[in-house]
Design a protein around this motif. Sequence first.
Motif, PDB file in Angstrom:
ATOM      1  N   GLU A  19       0.882  -1.179   0.025  1.00 49.39           N
ATOM      2  CA  GLU A  19      -0.103  -0.036  -0.083  1.00 49.39           C
ATOM      3  C   GLU A  19       0.955   1.161   0.119  1.00 49.39           C
ATOM      4  N   LYS A  20       2.150   1.140   0.779  1.00 46.93           N
ATOM      5  CA  LYS A  20       2.885   2.315   1.052  1.00 46.93           C
ATOM      6  C   LYS A  20       4.364   1.893   1.234  1.00 46.93           C
ATOM      7  N   GLU A  75       8.252   3.487   2.422  1.00 46.55           N
ATOM      8  CA  GLU A  75       9.184   4.612   2.777  1.00 46.55           C
ATOM      9  C   GLU A  75      10.571   3.941   3.145  1.00 46.55           C
ATOM     10  N   ILE A  76      11.380   4.571   2.005  1.00 47.25           N
ATOM     11  CA  ILE A  76      12.656   3.826   1.951  1.00 47.25           C
ATOM     12  C   ILE A  76      13.836   4.824   2.250  1.00 47.25           C
ATOM     13  N   SER A  77      14.855   4.587   3.057  1.00 45.25           N
ATOM     14  CA  SER A  77      16.176   5.310   3.482  1.00 45.25           C
ATOM     15  C   SER A  77      17.038   4.156   3.467  1.00 45.25           C
ATOM     16  N   LYS A  78      18.566   4.440   3.368  1.00 45.33           N
ATOM     17  CA  LYS A  78      19.439   3.709   3.617  1.00 45.33           C
ATOM     18  C   LYS A  78      19.598   2.974   4.787  1.00 45.33           C
ATOM     19  N   GLU A  79      19.263   3.490   5.948  1.00 44.24           N
ATOM     20  CA  GLU A  79      19.317   2.783   7.146  1.00 44.24           C
ATOM     21  C   GLU A  79      17.896   2.029   7.585  1.00 44.24           C
ATOM     22  N   TYR A  80      16.836   2.661   6.928  1.00 43.49           N
ATOM     23  CA  TYR A  80      15.508   2.192   7.752  1.00 43.49           C
ATOM     24  C   TYR A  80      14.531   2.257   6.168  1.00 43.49           C
ATOM     25  N   SER A  81      13.667   1.008   6.437  1.00 46.22           N
ATOM     26  CA  SER A  81      12.650   1.335   5.473  1.00 46.22           C
ATOM     27  C   SER A  81      11.563   0.574   6.134  1.00 46.22           C
ATOM     28  N   SER A  82      10.189   1.153   5.516  1.00 46.57           N
ATOM     29  CA  SER A  82       8.957   0.447   5.998  1.00 46.57           C
ATOM     30  C   SER A  82       7.998   0.182   4.592  1.00 46.57           C
ATOM     31  N   ILE A  83       7.233  -0.595   4.863  1.00 45.23           N
ATOM     32  CA  ILE A  83       6.321  -1.058   3.882  1.00 45.23           C
ATOM     33  C   ILE A  83       4.926  -1.269   4.546  1.00 45.23           C
ATOM     34  N   ILE A  84       3.988  -0.742   4.166  1.00 46.38           N
ATOM     35  CA  ILE A  84       2.439  -0.947   5.046  1.00 46.38           C
ATOM     36  C   ILE A  84       1.614  -1.915   3.815  1.00 46.38           C
ATOM     37  N   LEU A  85       1.343  -3.123   4.400  1.00 46.94           N
ATOM     38  CA  LEU A  85       0.648  -3.954   3.417  1.00 46.94           C
ATOM     39  C   LEU A  85      -0.955  -3.647   3.645  1.00 46.94           C
ATOM     40  N   LYS A  86      -1.637  -3.656   2.493  1.00 39.93           N
ATOM     41  CA  LYS A  86      -2.948  -3.417   2.391  1.00 39.93           C
ATOM     42  C   LYS A  86      -3.900  -4.578   3.202  1.00 39.93           C
ATOM     43  N   ALA A  87      -4.533  -4.019   4.121  1.00 37.35           N
ATOM     44  CA  ALA A  87      -5.793  -4.846   4.801  1.00 37.35           C
ATOM     45  C   ALA A  87      -6.956  -4.383   4.225  1.00 37.35           C
ATOM     46  N   ASP A  88      -7.986  -5.174   3.771  1.00 39.94           N
ATOM     47  CA  ASP A  88      -8.939  -4.803   2.837  1.00 39.94           C
ATOM     48  C   ASP A  88     -10.240  -4.050   3.853  1.00 39.94           C
ATOM     49  N   ASN A  89     -10.216  -4.406   5.175  1.00 41.08           N
ATOM     50  CA  ASN A  89     -11.159  -3.847   6.075  1.00 41.08           C
ATOM     51  C   ASN A  89     -10.547  -2.639   6.813  1.00 41.08           C
ATOM     52  N   SER A  90      -9.508  -2.432   6.692  1.00 39.76           N
ATOM     53  CA  SER A  90      -9.067  -0.989   7.517  1.00 39.76           C
ATOM     54  C   SER A  90      -9.171   0.324   6.878  1.00 39.76           C
ATOM     55  N   LEU A  91      -9.344   1.230   7.481  1.00 40.88           N
ATOM     56  CA  LEU A  91      -9.535   2.617   6.872  1.00 40.88           C
ATOM     57  C   LEU A  91      -8.061   3.232   6.358  1.00 40.88           C
ATOM     58  N   ALA A  92      -7.154   3.128   6.967  1.00 42.74           N
ATOM     59  CA  ALA A  92      -6.078   3.639   6.728  1.00 42.74           C
ATOM     60  C   ALA A  92      -4.782   2.615   7.034  1.00 42.74           C
ATOM     61  N   GLY A  93      -4.061   2.039   6.206  1.00 43.11           N
ATOM     62  CA  GLY A  93      -3.118   1.280   6.626  1.00 43.11           C
ATOM     63  C   GLY A  93      -3.475  -0.240   6.708  1.00 43.11           C
ATOM     64  N   GLY A  94      -2.858  -0.924   7.453  1.00 39.91           N
ATOM     65  CA  GLY A  94      -2.930  -2.483   7.679  1.00 39.91           C
ATOM     66  C   GLY A  94      -2.037  -2.978   8.423  1.00 39.91           C
ATOM     67  N   HIS A 100      17.178  -2.136   7.155  1.00 38.47           N
ATOM     68  CA  HIS A 100      18.001  -1.664   6.056  1.00 38.47           C
ATOM     69  C   HIS A 100      17.227  -1.149   4.652  1.00 38.47           C
ATOM     70  N   GLU A 101      17.827  -0.679   3.725  1.00 44.72           N
ATOM     71  CA  GLU A 101      17.209  -0.230   2.674  1.00 44.72           C
ATOM     72  C   GLU A 101      16.680  -1.237   1.855  1.00 44.72           C
ATOM     73  N   ILE A 102      15.500  -1.348   1.226  1.00 45.57           N
ATOM     74  CA  ILE A 102      14.965  -2.333   0.687  1.00 45.57           C
ATOM     75  C   ILE A 102      14.557  -1.870  -0.829  1.00 45.57           C
ATOM     76  N   LYS A 103      15.042  -2.909  -1.889  1.00 43.20           N
ATOM     77  CA  LYS A 103      14.967  -2.608  -3.206  1.00 43.20           C
ATOM     78  C   LYS A 103      14.222  -3.361  -3.933  1.00 43.20           C
ATOM     79  N   GLY A 104      13.516  -3.054  -5.321  1.00 42.80           N
ATOM     80  CA  GLY A 104      13.002  -3.973  -5.933  1.00 42.80           C
ATOM     81  C   GLY A 104      11.582  -3.985  -5.794  1.00 42.80           C
ATOM     82  N   VAL A 105      10.732  -3.131  -4.774  1.00 45.08           N
ATOM     83  CA  VAL A 105       9.580  -3.365  -4.458  1.00 45.08           C
ATOM     84  C   VAL A 105       8.735  -1.979  -4.712  1.00 45.08           C
ATOM     85  N   SER A 106       7.607  -2.114  -5.472  1.00 44.11           N
ATOM     86  CA  SER A 106       6.780  -0.882  -5.847  1.00 44.11           C
ATOM     87  C   SER A 106       5.428  -1.173  -5.299  1.00 44.11           C
ATOM     88  N   LYS A 107       4.737   0.085  -5.099  1.00 44.18           N
ATOM     89  CA  LYS A 107       3.468   0.151  -4.749  1.00 44.18           C
ATOM     90  C   LYS A 107       2.521  -0.919  -5.538  1.00 44.18           C
TER      91      LYS A 107
END
Length: 135
Positions: free
Chosen positions: A72-73, A75-94, A101-108
């Motif tokens: 769903e979303k 946030e990537i940096s060299k030291e820290y990254s975050s991915i939010i996976l979609k939950a169908d029944n949540s209003l915002a986030g999941g 570490h930095e993550i590569k090769g992933v897109s929304k």
Amino acid sequence: MKKTVILIVIIMTLVGSGVGFYLFNKKVGGLEKVKADYTIAATMLYEVFETQEQEANAKYLNKVILVEGKVEKLEISKEYSSIILKADNSLAGGINCSFNHEIKGVSKGDMISIKGRCQGYLMDVVLNNCNIEYE
């Protein structure tokens, strides 16, 4: 005698400080080689925490979980990254997945599997020390 006691106290203080400094700066071990305790879809994991939080905490808290879902979303940096996976029944986030570490090769919109340690539910289900699982 008094000088010996003072010298021992100084040495013990230095040794204790050194051990404390080492433990404070020690990197957290990854979960790459750890087998997941549970495998579950992002929507199902979110639903369990939202509707039955106490039971979900008893089952999943501090366990290694492999979660499958849609990105769903990012946030990537060299030291820290975050991915939010979609939950169908949540209003915002999941499922909020944090990486040390930095993550590569992933897109929304990508469908991925992420393994992490469950830290509980705070508007999102929180997974820390995550790794992307490739098949």
